[in-house]
Motif scaffolding. Structure first.
Motif, mmCIF file in Angstrom:
data_model
loop_
_atom_site.group_PDB
_atom_site.id
_atom_site.type_symbol
_atom_site.label_atom_id
_atom_site.label_comp_id
_atom_site.label_asym_id
_atom_site.label_seq_id
_atom_site.Cartn_x
_atom_site.Cartn_y
_atom_site.Cartn_z
ATOM 1 N N SER A 96 0.817 -1.222 0.000
ATOM 2 C CA SER A 96 0.000 0.000 0.000
ATOM 3 C C SER A 96 0.847 1.267 0.000
ATOM 4 O O SER A 96 0.303 2.369 -0.091
ATOM 5 C CB SER A 96 -0.917 0.014 1.214
ATOM 6 O OG SER A 96 -1.815 -1.072 1.195
ATOM 7 N N TYR A 97 2.141 1.106 0.095
ATOM 8 C CA TYR A 97 3.032 2.256 0.187
ATOM 9 C C TYR A 97 3.333 2.824 -1.197
ATOM 10 O O TYR A 97 3.439 2.082 -2.172
ATOM 11 C CB TYR A 97 4.356 1.865 0.839
ATOM 12 C CG TYR A 97 4.293 1.738 2.342
ATOM 13 C CD1 TYR A 97 3.545 0.732 2.948
ATOM 14 C CD2 TYR A 97 5.002 2.612 3.162
ATOM 15 C CE1 TYR A 97 3.493 0.613 4.329
ATOM 16 C CE2 TYR A 97 4.957 2.500 4.540
ATOM 17 C CZ TYR A 97 4.207 1.500 5.113
ATOM 18 O OH TYR A 97 4.164 1.392 6.474
ATOM 19 N N ALA A 115 12.855 4.980 -1.155
ATOM 20 C CA ALA A 115 12.127 5.474 0.002
ATOM 21 C C ALA A 115 10.672 5.036 -0.072
ATOM 22 O O ALA A 115 10.156 4.750 -1.156
ATOM 23 C CB ALA A 115 12.212 6.995 0.092
ATOM 24 N N ALA A 116 10.032 5.024 1.085
ATOM 25 C CA ALA A 116 8.637 4.576 1.153
ATOM 26 C C ALA A 116 7.816 5.524 2.015
ATOM 27 O O ALA A 116 8.307 6.028 3.035
ATOM 28 C CB ALA A 116 8.567 3.159 1.727
ATOM 29 N N ARG A 117 6.605 5.759 1.586
ATOM 30 C CA ARG A 117 5.665 6.523 2.402
ATOM 31 C C ARG A 117 4.292 5.905 2.277
ATOM 32 O O ARG A 117 3.947 5.296 1.257
ATOM 33 C CB ARG A 117 5.616 7.987 1.974
ATOM 34 C CG ARG A 117 5.079 8.243 0.568
ATOM 35 C CD ARG A 117 5.021 9.745 0.308
ATOM 36 N NE ARG A 117 4.627 10.080 -1.050
ATOM 37 C CZ ARG A 117 3.363 10.234 -1.447
ATOM 38 N NH1 ARG A 117 2.378 10.071 -0.583
ATOM 39 N NH2 ARG A 117 3.087 10.558 -2.696
ATOM 40 N N LEU A 118 3.515 6.064 3.334
ATOM 41 C CA LEU A 118 2.177 5.492 3.357
ATOM 42 C C LEU A 118 1.158 6.597 3.184
ATOM 43 O O LEU A 118 1.018 7.431 4.064
ATOM 44 C CB LEU A 118 1.941 4.737 4.670
ATOM 45 C CG LEU A 118 0.598 4.011 4.788
ATOM 46 C CD1 LEU A 118 0.475 2.926 3.715
ATOM 47 C CD2 LEU A 118 0.460 3.404 6.183
ATOM 48 N N LEU A 171 0.062 10.284 3.951
ATOM 49 C CA LEU A 171 1.250 11.030 4.335
ATOM 50 C C LEU A 171 2.041 11.423 3.101
ATOM 51 O O LEU A 171 2.126 10.655 2.130
ATOM 52 C CB LEU A 171 2.114 10.189 5.264
ATOM 53 C CG LEU A 171 1.479 9.795 6.602
ATOM 54 C CD1 LEU A 171 2.415 8.895 7.383
ATOM 55 C CD2 LEU A 171 1.123 11.025 7.414
ATOM 56 N N VAL A 172 2.654 12.579 3.120
ATOM 57 C CA VAL A 172 3.473 13.035 2.007
ATOM 58 C C VAL A 172 4.957 12.897 2.309
ATOM 59 O O VAL A 172 5.787 13.008 1.421
ATOM 60 C CB VAL A 172 3.151 14.493 1.618
ATOM 61 C CG1 VAL A 172 1.717 14.611 1.141
ATOM 62 C CG2 VAL A 172 3.400 15.434 2.797
#
Length: 118
Positions: free
Chosen positions: A31-32, A96-99, A102-103
């Motif tokens: 989902s990231y 890099a990863a973000r969920l 969130l930005v």
């Protein structure tokens, strides 16, 4: 927690290709949104490309057509295929990863060096 490890960097001649891989461990990252960034000596870190959990992609304008980002959620791996490399592509490349929503990218790899010789 998510751990990211980049591989695939190295030395390549101008016009050549490399494929970077970013392997994730820990929790699922399906989902990231996953991003590839790069930082050249003396320059700020810049976003190269990103891909959402659903597969939507974004590229920096200057790189469209040469770089391709993809992901294999079953393997928890994100790829960056880089073709027709130029000396200006020399940099350390980071995954890099973000969920969302969130930005901010909360998880980063250690980076892999890409050097393009002219």
């Amino acid at each position: 927690q998510v751990q990211l490890v980049e591989t695939g960097g190295g030395l390549v001649q101008a016009g050549g290709s490399l494929r970077l891989s970013c392997a994730a461990s820990g929790r699922s990252v399906s989902s990231y949104t996953m991003g590839w960034f790069r930082q050249a000596p003396g320059k700020e870190r810049e976003l190269v490309a990103r891909i959402t959990g659903g597969g939507a992609t974004y590229y920096a304008d200057s790189l469209k057509g040469r770089f391709t980002i993809s992901r294999d959620n079953a393997k928890k791996t994100v790829y960056l295929q880089m073709n027709n490399l130029e000396s200006e592509d020399t940099a350390v490349y980071y995954c890099a990863a973000r969920l969302p929503p969130l930005v901010r990218y909360d998880y980063w790899g250690q980076g892999t060096q890409v050097t393009v010789s002219s």
